[in-house]
Design a protein around this motif. Structure first.
Motif, PDB file in Angstrom:
ATOM      1  N   LYS A 216      53.042  13.704   2.139  1.00  0.00           N
ATOM      2  CA  LYS A 216      52.806  14.859   2.997  1.00  0.00           C
ATOM      3  C   LYS A 216      52.278  16.041   2.186  1.00  0.00           C
ATOM      4  O   LYS A 216      51.338  16.745   2.622  1.00  0.00           O
ATOM      5  N   GLU A 217      52.833  16.253   0.997  1.00  0.00           N
ATOM      6  CA  GLU A 217      52.363  17.335   0.128  1.00  0.00           C
ATOM      7  C   GLU A 217      50.905  17.125  -0.262  1.00  0.00           C
ATOM      8  O   GLU A 217      50.094  18.067  -0.226  1.00  0.00           O
ATOM      9  N   ARG A 218      50.566  15.910  -0.663  1.00  0.00           N
ATOM     10  CA  ARG A 218      49.191  15.602  -1.074  1.00  0.00           C
ATOM     11  C   ARG A 218      48.218  15.780   0.087  1.00  0.00           C
ATOM     12  O   ARG A 218      47.102  16.270  -0.090  1.00  0.00           O
ATOM     13  N   MET A 219      48.635  15.360   1.255  1.00  0.00           N
ATOM     14  CA  MET A 219      47.773  15.506   2.426  1.00  0.00           C
ATOM     15  C   MET A 219      47.588  16.976   2.792  1.00  0.00           C
ATOM     16  O   MET A 219      46.471  17.412   3.101  1.00  0.00           O
ATOM     17  N   SER A 220      48.663  17.747   2.734  1.00  0.00           N
ATOM     18  CA  SER A 220      48.577  19.172   3.073  1.00  0.00           C
ATOM     19  C   SER A 220      47.688  19.926   2.099  1.00  0.00           C
ATOM     20  O   SER A 220      47.008  20.886   2.478  1.00  0.00           O
ATOM     21  N   ALA A 221      47.688  19.473   0.840  1.00  0.00           N
ATOM     22  CA  ALA A 221      46.869  20.121  -0.192  1.00  0.00           C
ATOM     23  C   ALA A 221      45.411  19.689  -0.127  1.00  0.00           C
ATOM     24  O   ALA A 221      44.571  20.226  -0.860  1.00  0.00           O
ATOM     25  N   GLY A 222      45.107  18.714   0.732  1.00  0.00           N
ATOM     26  CA  GLY A 222      43.739  18.228   0.841  1.00  0.00           C
ATOM     27  C   GLY A 222      43.347  17.223  -0.218  1.00  0.00           C
ATOM     28  O   GLY A 222      42.173  16.842  -0.319  1.00  0.00           O
ATOM     29  N   ALA A 223      44.329  16.755  -1.009  1.00  0.00           N
ATOM     30  CA  ALA A 223      44.025  15.795  -2.068  1.00  0.00           C
ATOM     31  C   ALA A 223      43.857  14.387  -1.525  1.00  0.00           C
ATOM     32  O   ALA A 223      43.163  13.562  -2.133  1.00  0.00           O
ATOM     33  N   LEU A 224      44.494  14.096  -0.412  1.00  0.00           N
ATOM     34  CA  LEU A 224      44.421  12.771   0.206  1.00  0.00           C
ATOM     35  C   LEU A 224      44.246  12.922   1.704  1.00  0.00           C
ATOM     36  O   LEU A 224      44.814  13.834   2.320  1.00  0.00           O
ATOM     37  N   ARG A 225      43.469  12.016   2.285  1.00  0.00           N
ATOM     38  CA  ARG A 225      43.423  11.908   3.733  1.00  0.00           C
ATOM     39  C   ARG A 225      43.968  10.530   4.082  1.00  0.00           C
ATOM     40  O   ARG A 225      43.417   9.514   3.656  1.00  0.00           O
ATOM     41  N   VAL A 226      45.055  10.493   4.816  1.00  0.00           N
ATOM     42  CA  VAL A 226      45.651   9.233   5.251  1.00  0.00           C
ATOM     43  C   VAL A 226      45.730   9.276   6.770  1.00  0.00           C
ATOM     44  O   VAL A 226      46.115  10.296   7.360  1.00  0.00           O
ATOM     45  N   ASP A 227      45.347   8.182   7.416  1.00  0.00           N
ATOM     46  CA  ASP A 227      45.233   8.165   8.863  1.00  0.00           C
ATOM     47  C   ASP A 227      46.400   7.473   9.565  1.00  0.00           C
ATOM     48  O   ASP A 227      46.781   7.862  10.665  1.00  0.00           O
ATOM     49  N   ASN A 228      46.934   6.405   8.943  1.00  0.00           N
ATOM     50  CA  ASN A 228      47.877   5.525   9.639  1.00  0.00           C
ATOM     51  C   ASN A 228      49.086   5.225   8.762  1.00  0.00           C
ATOM     52  O   ASN A 228      49.030   5.332   7.539  1.00  0.00           O
TER      53      ASN A 228
END
Length: 432
Positions: A216-228
């Motif tokens: 969740k932290e990585r996604m919020s920072a824009g470092a990762l996009r995960v869909d599912n």
């Protein structure tokens, strides 16, 4: 029209739109009656989206003054949407060819698993692999899929089973998404198996308390996009309670639920997925009648994987029962070290022969319905205005040859186009 456009595909003998009224998915009757234009053309604009599709003579007049970066004369050929592979595991190190021999000698999937093979064999090698090695092998596999006509693919993690390796896999998927033309839907599958030395409860706690918060932290920072988010819901792996907890936690983070269920034993995973509003459930070889009914009501897609049942000699998924019940049926290759198949044309062929689907049903399942399973059917899966300009040009007068000719796609697919750009130009096609 005088503006510049990216691509014109003109004079195709058949243009298979799949559907043409903005449908997000098709069920049985719609799958059996695909929208096909005889002698058609397709125009893709400078933004990579379909600007027009229709009869060749109409578009020829309409775009008589337009300029195009590229023109494909598809006379005598067919055009179909780019194929969508709704279930793959393409990030790993170390093949399992030796296990294929074990299976041929009679070992079951769980026999291999208990002997230290299967997922755990791949986990050890994937944990030890350097990130550049994983990325290079991933890109090579995606290129093979693309040559076989796949233009949108779901890519799972799941061979780490602990934080750092799962992140390493997701980062490889993210880098491939950024650098390759093929469209990618990324899936976190940290609950693919119970790690050695842990119980299912302990593994579930690790996913909930360690892995998902960091993700969740990585996604919020824009470092990762995960869909599912995915879980292997199976006897001896993650039970319904563990599966529910992980899927709900992922859903709370904004991830779409898309998981393995009812593969080796009837677990009532289909009912769970329907209750949670899952986008899709994969495998379903052992789904019950009640599970089928629940998925039909919830509009949860069934991603069927005929390669897996074929290789493991499992009962075939009940595609016909699902279609009759109104389930949204999609297809995937299940590409992984256990089921090494990059080709959606072969998957469609197996679906027709072994699961008794018709060719139109199989094509719909590998396009619009597979896109729906990935929540992408608003942009992918059919040749409609404003959708991504992803298509295949087939060197054959009828589109059915893509399925009919088992393993013949390398001689049939003349061009693969993604967002109006030719990404595969195969000048070795052969008329048979």
């Amino acid at each position: 029209m005088s503006s510049n456009h990216r691509l014109l595909v003109k004079n195709a003998q058949q243009v298979v739109l799949i559907c043409n009224n903005g449908e997000k998915f098709l069920t049985k009757l719609g799958m059996q009656d695909l929208c096909v234009i005889e002698n058609g053309s397709v125009v893709i604009g400078s933004d990579g989206r379909i600007e027009a599709v229709g009869p060749a003579e109409v578009l020829s007049a309409q775009y008589s003054r337009a300029s195009f970066d590229h023109v494909i004369d598809a006379t005598g050929m067919c055009v179909v949407p780019g194929l969508v592979d709704a279930h793959t595991h393409p990030v790993w190190a170390g093949d399992r060819v030796h296990e294929f021999a074990m299976k041929l000698a009679g070992a079951s999937y769980m026999d291999v698993h208990r002997a230290g093979g299967g997922i755990h064999f791949t986990v050890e090698r994937t944990r030890a692999a350097a990130p550049p090695q994983l990325l290079a092998s991933l890109c090579g596999r995606l290129a093979r899929m693309q040559r076989a006509g796949t233009t949108l693919v779901e890519c799972k993690s799941g061979y780490g089973l602990e934080l750092q390796t799962e992140l390493k896999m997701l980062e490889a998927i993210e880098e491939a998404r950024r650098t390759l033309p093929i469209n990618i839907s990324s899936t976190y599958c940290g609950a693919h198996a119970v790690p050695r030395g842990k119980t299912a409860a302990e593994a579930t706690e690790d996913v909930l308390r360690v892995q998902l918060p960091t993700l969740k932290e990585r996604m919020s920072a824009g470092a990762l996009r995960v869909d599912n988010i995915d879980v292997f819901c199976e006897r001896g792996v993650f039970d319904l309670g563990c599966t529910r907890a992980i899927l709900q936690a992922g859903q709370d983070m904004g991830l779409h639920i898309n998981f393995h269920g009812d593969e080796l034993h009837p677990m009532n995973a289909a009912q769970l997925g329907a209750e949670l509003g899952a986008s899709a459930i994969s495998h379903l070889e052992e789904v019950t009648d009640e599970g089928i009914a629940a998925m039909a009501t919830a509009r949860t897609a069934a991603v069927l994987l005929p390669t897996t049942a074929y290789i493991l000699r499992l009962p075939q998924p009940r595609a016909r029962d699902m279609l009759e019940a109104g389930v949204i049926v999609a297809l995937g290759s299940d590409f992984n070290p256990n089921a090494y198949c990059c080709s959606m044309p072969i998957v469609m062929h197996l679906a027709c022969v072994n699961m008794k689907m018709s060719m139109p049903e199989a094509l719909a399942a590998a396009t619009i319905n597979a896109a729906y399973a990935l929540r992408r059917s608003d942009t992918h899966g059919s040749l409609e205005v404003n959708k991504h300009g992803d298509l295949l040009v087939l060197d054959t007068p009828r589109w059915e040859h893509l399925i009919y000719q088992l393993g013949g796609h390398q001689e049939l697919i003349r061009y693969v186009v993604i967002k109006g750009l030719v990404v595969v130009d195969n000048n070795k096609t052969m008329q048979l």
